[in-house]
Scaffold this motif. Sequence first.
Motif, PDB file in Angstrom:
ATOM      1  N   THR A   1     -11.072  -4.631  -2.570  1.00 35.67           N
ATOM      2  CA  THR A   1     -11.634  -3.497  -3.314  1.00 35.67           C
ATOM      3  C   THR A   1     -10.517  -2.490  -3.596  1.00 35.67           C
ATOM      4  O   THR A   1      -9.532  -2.414  -2.850  1.00 35.67           O
ATOM      5  CB  THR A   1     -12.782  -2.817  -2.541  1.00 35.67           C
ATOM      6  OG1 THR A   1     -12.298  -2.358  -1.293  1.00 35.67           O
ATOM      7  CG2 THR A   1     -13.955  -3.775  -2.342  1.00 35.67           C
ATOM      8  N   PRO A   2     -10.663  -1.706  -4.664  1.00 35.29           N
ATOM      9  CA  PRO A   2      -9.554  -0.848  -5.098  1.00 35.29           C
ATOM     10  C   PRO A   2      -9.413   0.495  -4.389  1.00 35.29           C
ATOM     11  O   PRO A   2      -8.366   1.125  -4.497  1.00 35.29           O
ATOM     12  CB  PRO A   2      -9.858  -0.633  -6.582  1.00 35.29           C
ATOM     13  CG  PRO A   2     -11.341  -0.765  -6.684  1.00 35.29           C
ATOM     14  CD  PRO A   2     -11.733  -1.769  -5.643  1.00 35.29           C
ATOM     15  N   LEU A   3     -10.450   0.956  -3.679  1.00 34.94           N
ATOM     16  CA  LEU A   3     -10.365   2.263  -3.015  1.00 34.94           C
ATOM     17  C   LEU A   3      -9.597   2.098  -1.702  1.00 34.94           C
ATOM     18  O   LEU A   3     -10.000   1.328  -0.832  1.00 34.94           O
ATOM     19  CB  LEU A   3     -11.751   2.833  -2.751  1.00 34.94           C
ATOM     20  CG  LEU A   3     -11.791   4.227  -2.122  1.00 34.94           C
ATOM     21  CD1 LEU A   3     -11.142   5.263  -3.045  1.00 34.94           C
ATOM     22  CD2 LEU A   3     -13.237   4.624  -1.831  1.00 34.94           C
ATOM     23  N   ARG A   4      -8.482   2.814  -1.590  1.00 24.00           N
ATOM     24  CA  ARG A   4      -7.622   2.653  -0.423  1.00 24.00           C
ATOM     25  C   ARG A   4      -7.349   4.000   0.232  1.00 24.00           C
ATOM     26  O   ARG A   4      -7.457   5.035  -0.397  1.00 24.00           O
ATOM     27  CB  ARG A   4      -6.330   1.964  -0.859  1.00 24.00           C
ATOM     28  CG  ARG A   4      -6.683   0.574  -1.388  1.00 24.00           C
ATOM     29  CD  ARG A   4      -5.606  -0.189  -2.068  1.00 24.00           C
ATOM     30  NE  ARG A   4      -4.320  -0.184  -1.418  1.00 24.00           N
ATOM     31  CZ  ARG A   4      -3.210  -0.511  -2.055  1.00 24.00           C
ATOM     32  NH1 ARG A   4      -3.224  -0.832  -3.316  1.00 24.00           N
ATOM     33  NH2 ARG A   4      -2.054  -0.500  -1.418  1.00 24.00           N
ATOM     34  N   ASP A   5      -6.971   3.946   1.505  1.00 21.59           N
ATOM     35  CA  ASP A   5      -6.701   5.142   2.297  1.00 21.59           C
ATOM     36  C   ASP A   5      -5.200   5.429   2.268  1.00 21.59           C
ATOM     37  O   ASP A   5      -4.399   4.615   2.733  1.00 21.59           O
ATOM     38  CB  ASP A   5      -7.184   4.914   3.735  1.00 21.59           C
ATOM     39  CG  ASP A   5      -7.090   6.161   4.596  1.00 21.59           C
ATOM     40  OD1 ASP A   5      -6.069   6.882   4.511  1.00 21.59           O
ATOM     41  OD2 ASP A   5      -8.030   6.402   5.364  1.00 21.59           O
TER      42      ASP A   5
ATOM     43  N   PRO B   1      -8.338  13.687  -2.955  1.00 23.02           N
ATOM     44  CA  PRO B   1      -8.391  14.321  -1.628  1.00 23.02           C
ATOM     45  C   PRO B   1      -9.618  13.811  -0.845  1.00 23.02           C
ATOM     46  O   PRO B   1     -10.698  13.637  -1.418  1.00 23.02           O
ATOM     47  CB  PRO B   1      -8.542  15.808  -1.933  1.00 23.02           C
ATOM     48  CG  PRO B   1      -8.184  15.973  -3.369  1.00 23.02           C
ATOM     49  CD  PRO B   1      -8.444  14.658  -4.042  1.00 23.02           C
ATOM     50  N   LYS B   2      -9.432  13.569   0.448  1.00 28.06           N
ATOM     51  CA  LYS B   2     -10.549  13.071   1.262  1.00 28.06           C
ATOM     52  C   LYS B   2     -11.714  14.056   1.321  1.00 28.06           C
ATOM     53  O   LYS B   2     -12.842  13.655   1.585  1.00 28.06           O
ATOM     54  CB  LYS B   2     -10.077  12.716   2.671  1.00 28.06           C
ATOM     55  CG  LYS B   2      -9.263  11.443   2.705  1.00 28.06           C
ATOM     56  CD  LYS B   2      -8.867  11.061   4.113  1.00 28.06           C
ATOM     57  CE  LYS B   2      -8.099   9.754   4.117  1.00 28.06           C
ATOM     58  NZ  LYS B   2      -7.597   9.405   5.453  1.00 28.06           N
ATOM     59  N   ASP B   3     -11.464  15.336   1.042  1.00 28.50           N
ATOM     60  CA  ASP B   3     -12.573  16.293   1.061  1.00 28.50           C
ATOM     61  C   ASP B   3     -13.329  16.348  -0.272  1.00 28.50           C
ATOM     62  O   ASP B   3     -14.305  17.071  -0.396  1.00 28.50           O
ATOM     63  CB  ASP B   3     -12.117  17.684   1.516  1.00 28.50           C
ATOM     64  CG  ASP B   3     -11.083  18.310   0.597  1.00 28.50           C
ATOM     65  OD1 ASP B   3     -10.769  17.750  -0.472  1.00 28.50           O
ATOM     66  OD2 ASP B   3     -10.565  19.388   0.972  1.00 28.50           O
TER      67      ASP B   3
ATOM     68  N   ALA C   1       2.496  12.745  -0.738  1.00 28.75           N
ATOM     69  CA  ALA C   1       1.540  12.973  -1.825  1.00 28.75           C
ATOM     70  C   ALA C   1       0.196  12.292  -1.517  1.00 28.75           C
ATOM     71  O   ALA C   1      -0.848  12.729  -2.009  1.00 28.75           O
ATOM     72  CB  ALA C   1       2.089  12.459  -3.151  1.00 28.75           C
ATOM     73  N   TYR C   2       0.233  11.234  -0.696  1.00 31.75           N
ATOM     74  CA  TYR C   2      -0.983  10.475  -0.379  1.00 31.75           C
ATOM     75  C   TYR C   2      -1.615  10.906   0.949  1.00 31.75           C
ATOM     76  O   TYR C   2      -2.607  10.331   1.369  1.00 31.75           O
ATOM     77  CB  TYR C   2      -0.667   8.975  -0.350  1.00 31.75           C
ATOM     78  CG  TYR C   2      -0.412   8.397  -1.721  1.00 31.75           C
ATOM     79  CD1 TYR C   2      -1.407   7.718  -2.402  1.00 31.75           C
ATOM     80  CD2 TYR C   2       0.822   8.542  -2.342  1.00 31.75           C
ATOM     81  CE1 TYR C   2      -1.189   7.189  -3.655  1.00 31.75           C
ATOM     82  CE2 TYR C   2       1.059   8.018  -3.600  1.00 31.75           C
ATOM     83  CZ  TYR C   2       0.052   7.344  -4.254  1.00 31.75           C
ATOM     84  OH  TYR C   2       0.274   6.821  -5.505  1.00 31.75           O
ATOM     85  N   GLU C   3      -1.032  11.916   1.589  1.00 32.57           N
ATOM     86  CA  GLU C   3      -1.512  12.381   2.887  1.00 32.57           C
ATOM     87  C   GLU C   3      -2.918  12.971   2.761  1.00 32.57           C
ATOM     88  O   GLU C   3      -3.208  13.723   1.835  1.00 32.57           O
ATOM     89  CB  GLU C   3      -0.543  13.461   3.394  1.00 32.57           C
ATOM     90  CG  GLU C   3      -0.678  13.765   4.861  1.00 32.57           C
ATOM     91  CD  GLU C   3       0.422  14.727   5.299  1.00 32.57           C
ATOM     92  OE1 GLU C   3       0.070  15.848   5.701  1.00 32.57           O
ATOM     93  OE2 GLU C   3       1.611  14.358   5.206  1.00 32.57           O
ATOM     94  N   ASP C   4      -3.787  12.618   3.697  1.00 30.09           N
ATOM     95  CA  ASP C   4      -5.169  13.098   3.739  1.00 30.09           C
ATOM     96  C   ASP C   4      -5.899  12.835   2.419  1.00 30.09           C
ATOM     97  O   ASP C   4      -6.691  13.649   1.951  1.00 30.09           O
ATOM     98  CB  ASP C   4      -5.217  14.587   4.107  1.00 30.09           C
ATOM     99  CG  ASP C   4      -6.566  14.971   4.704  1.00 30.09           C
ATOM    100  OD1 ASP C   4      -7.236  14.074   5.274  1.00 30.09           O
ATOM    101  OD2 ASP C   4      -6.963  16.140   4.579  1.00 30.09           O
ATOM    102  N   SER C   5      -5.585  11.674   1.811  1.00 31.55           N
ATOM    103  CA  SER C   5      -6.186  11.310   0.527  1.00 31.55           C
ATOM    104  C   SER C   5      -6.524   9.830   0.503  1.00 31.55           C
ATOM    105  O   SER C   5      -6.013   9.047   1.294  1.00 31.55           O
ATOM    106  CB  SER C   5      -5.199  11.587  -0.621  1.00 31.55           C
ATOM    107  OG  SER C   5      -4.893  12.948  -0.688  1.00 31.55           O
ATOM    108  N   CYS C   6      -7.381   9.487  -0.443  1.00 32.04           N
ATOM    109  CA  CYS C   6      -7.633   8.097  -0.800  1.00 32.04           C
ATOM    110  C   CYS C   6      -7.050   7.909  -2.193  1.00 32.04           C
ATOM    111  O   CYS C   6      -6.698   8.881  -2.862  1.00 32.04           O
ATOM    112  CB  CYS C   6      -9.127   7.805  -0.801  1.00 32.04           C
ATOM    113  SG  CYS C   6      -9.869   7.890   0.845  1.00 32.04           S
ATOM    114  N   PHE C   7      -6.957   6.659  -2.643  1.00 31.48           N
ATOM    115  CA  PHE C   7      -6.457   6.438  -3.999  1.00 31.48           C
ATOM    116  C   PHE C   7      -6.987   5.137  -4.572  1.00 31.48           C
ATOM    117  O   PHE C   7      -7.404   4.243  -3.838  1.00 31.48           O
ATOM    118  CB  PHE C   7      -4.922   6.465  -4.040  1.00 31.48           C
ATOM    119  CG  PHE C   7      -4.236   5.325  -3.338  1.00 31.48           C
ATOM    120  CD1 PHE C   7      -3.783   4.222  -4.049  1.00 31.48           C
ATOM    121  CD2 PHE C   7      -4.016   5.354  -1.967  1.00 31.48           C
ATOM    122  CE1 PHE C   7      -3.132   3.179  -3.409  1.00 31.48           C
ATOM    123  CE2 PHE C   7      -3.364   4.324  -1.315  1.00 31.48           C
ATOM    124  CZ  PHE C   7      -2.924   3.220  -2.039  1.00 31.48           C
ATOM    125  N   VAL C   8      -7.004   5.077  -5.893  1.00 34.40           N
ATOM    126  CA  VAL C   8      -7.282   3.845  -6.631  1.00 34.40           C
ATOM    127  C   VAL C   8      -6.180   3.679  -7.664  1.00 34.40           C
ATOM    128  O   VAL C   8      -5.689   4.660  -8.223  1.00 34.40           O
ATOM    129  CB  VAL C   8      -8.666   3.834  -7.327  1.00 34.40           C
ATOM    130  CG1 VAL C   8      -9.800   3.835  -6.332  1.00 34.40           C
ATOM    131  CG2 VAL C   8      -8.822   4.968  -8.304  1.00 34.40           C
TER     132      VAL C   8
END
Length: 161
Positions: free
Chosen positions: A79-83, A44-46, A93-100
């Motif tokens: 880089t692996p960190l994505r929006d 989660p982005k927070d 499921a990926y809304e308002d989140s980042c992911f690796v």
Amino acid sequence: MTYKAKRTGTKVVTGMVRLSYANIHEPRGMDGQEPKYSVSLIIPKDDKDTLKAIQEAIAEAKENYKSKWGGKIPPNLKTPLRDGDNDRPDDEAYEDSCFVNANSTRKPQLVDLQGNKDLGPDDVYSGCYARASINFFGYNTNGNKGIGCGLGNIQKLEDGE
């Protein structure tokens, strides 16, 4: 309960993340590649602690692996960190989140909150919530240069959809 991320060098133990595309019980190989265990960790982005720990670990990996790239960090380094809002706009499921996306040739140890091991597909699955141990490293393969994300162990925290 709040789970705080921890970083040691290029290794991060995340806060609570959601597992997606969890190929963590059997390795899977794509297009003749070596079979690997893999998972997408949705953050989660927070969750500022986990994101900060990952960003710092990636920055340290860039410095540590400069020698792989001729002594300097390439300007277009992957880089692996994505929006999730940008890279997976059609997946809620990926809304308002980042992911690796993390992977490993070694099977991750899967444990529960009590430390019980050898959890199966009914226990740890895409959609459940967990903490994960991940490690960032530099690569230079066939002209592709970047930071990769290795998968360590996974601790299941809660069930999910």
